[in-house]
Design a protein around this motif. Structure first.
Motif, PDB file in Angstrom:
ATOM      1  N   GLY A  13       4.623   9.251  -4.832  1.00 20.74           N
ATOM      2  CA  GLY A  13       5.267  10.022  -5.893  1.00 20.74           C
ATOM      3  C   GLY A  13       5.803   9.152  -7.014  1.00 20.74           C
ATOM      4  O   GLY A  13       5.755   9.527  -8.184  1.00 20.74           O
ATOM      5  N   GLU A  14       6.289   7.979  -6.657  1.00 17.62           N
ATOM      6  CA  GLU A  14       6.810   7.052  -7.670  1.00 17.62           C
ATOM      7  C   GLU A  14       5.688   6.345  -8.430  1.00 17.62           C
ATOM      8  O   GLU A  14       5.745   6.221  -9.654  1.00 17.62           O
ATOM      9  CB  GLU A  14       7.707   6.004  -7.005  1.00 17.62           C
ATOM     10  CG  GLU A  14       9.006   6.553  -6.470  1.00 17.62           C
ATOM     11  CD  GLU A  14       9.771   5.537  -5.638  1.00 17.62           C
ATOM     12  OE1 GLU A  14       9.443   4.330  -5.697  1.00 17.62           O
ATOM     13  OE2 GLU A  14      10.697   5.961  -4.924  1.00 17.62           O
ATOM     14  N   LEU A  15       4.680   5.871  -7.706  1.00 15.95           N
ATOM     15  CA  LEU A  15       3.627   5.066  -8.329  1.00 15.95           C
ATOM     16  C   LEU A  15       2.505   5.893  -8.964  1.00 15.95           C
ATOM     17  O   LEU A  15       1.839   5.420  -9.886  1.00 15.95           O
ATOM     18  CB  LEU A  15       3.028   4.104  -7.306  1.00 15.95           C
ATOM     19  CG  LEU A  15       3.974   3.043  -6.743  1.00 15.95           C
ATOM     20  CD1 LEU A  15       3.271   2.225  -5.666  1.00 15.95           C
ATOM     21  CD2 LEU A  15       4.485   2.145  -7.854  1.00 15.95           C
ATOM     22  N   CYS A  16       2.285   7.099  -8.458  1.00 16.57           N
ATOM     23  CA  CYS A  16       1.170   7.942  -8.926  1.00 16.57           C
ATOM     24  C   CYS A  16       1.679   9.368  -9.153  1.00 16.57           C
ATOM     25  O   CYS A  16       1.237  10.305  -8.483  1.00 16.57           O
ATOM     26  CB  CYS A  16       0.047   7.954  -7.895  1.00 16.57           C
ATOM     27  SG  CYS A  16      -0.518   6.341  -7.358  1.00 16.57           S
ATOM     28  N   PRO A  17       2.615   9.554 -10.082  1.00 18.03           N
ATOM     29  CA  PRO A  17       3.266  10.856 -10.212  1.00 18.03           C
ATOM     30  C   PRO A  17       2.341  12.005 -10.605  1.00 18.03           C
ATOM     31  O   PRO A  17       2.659  13.162 -10.346  1.00 18.03           O
ATOM     32  CB  PRO A  17       4.328  10.618 -11.292  1.00 18.03           C
ATOM     33  CG  PRO A  17       3.841   9.442 -12.066  1.00 18.03           C
ATOM     34  CD  PRO A  17       3.084   8.592 -11.083  1.00 18.03           C
ATOM     35  N   ASN A  18       1.195  11.734 -11.183  1.00 15.60           N
ATOM     36  CA  ASN A  18       0.283  12.798 -11.605  1.00 15.60           C
ATOM     37  C   ASN A  18      -0.866  13.025 -10.633  1.00 15.60           C
ATOM     38  O   ASN A  18      -1.753  13.838 -10.907  1.00 15.60           O
ATOM     39  CB  ASN A  18      -0.265  12.495 -13.000  1.00 15.60           C
ATOM     40  CG  ASN A  18       0.842  12.456 -14.028  1.00 15.60           C
ATOM     41  OD1 ASN A  18       1.734  13.301 -14.020  1.00 15.60           O
ATOM     42  ND2 ASN A  18       0.811  11.464 -14.886  1.00 15.60           N
ATOM     43  N   GLY A  24       1.026   9.800  13.923  1.00 18.33           N
ATOM     44  CA  GLY A  24       0.173   8.619  13.879  1.00 18.33           C
ATOM     45  C   GLY A  24       1.005   7.428  13.462  1.00 18.33           C
ATOM     46  O   GLY A  24       2.234   7.502  13.394  1.00 18.33           O
ATOM     47  N   SER A  25       0.357   6.336  13.162  1.00 15.24           N
ATOM     48  CA  SER A  25       1.084   5.104  12.856  1.00 15.24           C
ATOM     49  C   SER A  25       1.358   4.900  11.368  1.00 15.24           C
ATOM     50  O   SER A  25       2.004   3.929  10.983  1.00 15.24           O
ATOM     51  CB  SER A  25       0.328   3.898  13.431  1.00 15.24           C
ATOM     52  OG  SER A  25      -0.976   3.820  12.895  1.00 15.24           O
ATOM     53  N   ILE A  26       0.893   5.805  10.514  1.00 15.62           N
ATOM     54  CA  ILE A  26       1.217   5.714   9.080  1.00 15.62           C
ATOM     55  C   ILE A  26       2.611   6.294   8.880  1.00 15.62           C
ATOM     56  O   ILE A  26       2.861   7.444   9.268  1.00 15.62           O
ATOM     57  CB  ILE A  26       0.210   6.495   8.217  1.00 15.62           C
ATOM     58  CG1 ILE A  26      -1.204   5.957   8.395  1.00 15.62           C
ATOM     59  CG2 ILE A  26       0.627   6.447   6.741  1.00 15.62           C
ATOM     60  CD1 ILE A  26      -2.282   6.808   7.735  1.00 15.62           C
ATOM     61  N   PRO A  27       3.519   5.546   8.277  1.00 16.30           N
ATOM     62  CA  PRO A  27       4.852   6.097   7.983  1.00 16.30           C
ATOM     63  C   PRO A  27       4.751   7.048   6.780  1.00 16.30           C
ATOM     64  O   PRO A  27       5.004   6.666   5.637  1.00 16.30           O
ATOM     65  CB  PRO A  27       5.694   4.858   7.682  1.00 16.30           C
ATOM     66  CG  PRO A  27       4.711   3.844   7.193  1.00 16.30           C
ATOM     67  CD  PRO A  27       3.411   4.142   7.889  1.00 16.30           C
ATOM     68  N   MET A  28       4.351   8.284   7.047  1.00 18.60           N
ATOM     69  CA  MET A  28       3.966   9.214   5.996  1.00 18.60           C
ATOM     70  C   MET A  28       5.104   9.547   5.037  1.00 18.60           C
ATOM     71  O   MET A  28       4.876   9.650   3.823  1.00 18.60           O
ATOM     72  CB  MET A  28       3.403  10.497   6.616  1.00 18.60           C
ATOM     73  CG  MET A  28       2.627  11.342   5.650  1.00 18.60           C
ATOM     74  SD  MET A  28       1.154  10.545   4.916  1.00 18.60           S
ATOM     75  CE  MET A  28       0.040  10.442   6.308  1.00 18.60           C
ATOM     76  N   ARG A  29       6.303   9.713   5.522  1.00 20.89           N
ATOM     77  CA  ARG A  29       7.430  10.031   4.638  1.00 20.89           C
ATOM     78  C   ARG A  29       7.594   8.948   3.566  1.00 20.89           C
ATOM     79  O   ARG A  29       7.668   9.231   2.377  1.00 20.89           O
ATOM     80  CB  ARG A  29       8.713  10.175   5.449  1.00 20.89           C
ATOM     81  CG  ARG A  29       9.958  10.422   4.608  1.00 20.89           C
ATOM     82  CD  ARG A  29      11.188  10.475   5.498  1.00 20.89           C
ATOM     83  NE  ARG A  29      10.999  11.391   6.594  1.00 20.89           N
ATOM     84  CZ  ARG A  29      11.605  12.571   6.719  1.00 20.89           C
ATOM     85  NH1 ARG A  29      12.475  12.945   5.816  1.00 20.89           N
ATOM     86  NH2 ARG A  29      11.368  13.345   7.728  1.00 20.89           N
ATOM     87  N   GLU A  30       7.628   7.685   4.007  1.00 20.65           N
ATOM     88  CA  GLU A  30       7.780   6.579   3.075  1.00 20.65           C
ATOM     89  C   GLU A  30       6.575   6.470   2.130  1.00 20.65           C
ATOM     90  O   GLU A  30       6.718   6.193   0.943  1.00 20.65           O
ATOM     91  CB  GLU A  30       7.976   5.256   3.820  1.00 20.65           C
ATOM     92  CG  GLU A  30       9.274   5.164   4.592  1.00 20.65           C
ATOM     93  CD  GLU A  30       9.215   5.838   5.976  1.00 20.65           C
ATOM     94  OE1 GLU A  30       8.142   6.377   6.365  1.00 20.65           O
ATOM     95  OE2 GLU A  30      10.253   5.837   6.660  1.00 20.65           O
ATOM     96  N   LEU A  31       5.396   6.687   2.681  1.00 20.69           N
ATOM     97  CA  LEU A  31       4.186   6.604   1.871  1.00 20.69           C
ATOM     98  C   LEU A  31       4.174   7.680   0.783  1.00 20.69           C
ATOM     99  O   LEU A  31       3.826   7.404  -0.363  1.00 20.69           O
ATOM    100  CB  LEU A  31       2.946   6.734   2.759  1.00 20.69           C
ATOM    101  CG  LEU A  31       1.632   6.522   2.029  1.00 20.69           C
ATOM    102  CD1 LEU A  31       1.448   5.061   1.683  1.00 20.69           C
ATOM    103  CD2 LEU A  31       0.478   7.039   2.838  1.00 20.69           C
TER     104      LEU A  31
END
Length: 151
Positions: free
Chosen positions: A123-128, A111-118
């Motif tokens: 993981g960085e912004l919402c680690p839990n 799809g058009s969401i760049p899932m790897r980057e997302l």
């Protein structure tokens, strides 16, 4: 408990919806101190529509589920921007992809969401945070996720 926030553009004005939702959730959370609610975006077009509710209720028992496929299909604001703005309230993600025209629940990398980057950003912004794959056939997406993790 994950619940849709419930906005419907054919029924509600965004301002009215946000005010009424905040009032409802404040009252609801007073009634049952054991319940924790995670509100999922569906048709909300702007992250602030969710954030206004969460800020007004101001309870650690009301968090957010970011459904990235819904954002991609229904919001003019990109998924990465939603993630940046909403990160402090996100405790769960619903993961699926689409081409931006409808809520297709396609595989993570189709799809058009760049899932790897997302996923890296999440993981960085919402680690839990926790994750649910909302896919009719998750096997190929799981294989690709394992490859991603192994690299």
């Amino acid at each position: 408990m994950v619940l849709h926030a419930g906005f419907n553009p054919w029924l509600y004005y965004p301002e009215w919806f946000r005010e009424q939702s905040a009032e409802f959730w404040r009252d609801f959370l007073r009634e049952d101190p054991r319940v924790e609610i995670v509100l999922e975006n569906v048709l909300e077009q702007e992250p602030e529509w969710m954030l206004d509710i969460l800020r007004a209720v101001d309870s650690p028992r009301l968090q957010m589920c970011l459904d990235v496929g819904h954002v991609n299909a229904y919001s003019p604001v990109g998924v990465a921007e939603w993630l940046r703005r909403c990160a402090p309230w996100i405790s769960h993600f619903h993961l699926h992809n689409n081409d931006g025209t409808r809520d297709a629940h396609d595989g993570l990398f189709h799809g058009s969401i760049p899932m790897r980057e997302l996923l890296e950003m999440a993981g960085e912004l919402c680690p839990n945070a926790t994750y649910t794959l909302e896919l009719p056939d998750a096997e190929s997406s799981l294989r690709e996720l394992v490859k991603l993790i192994d690299n």
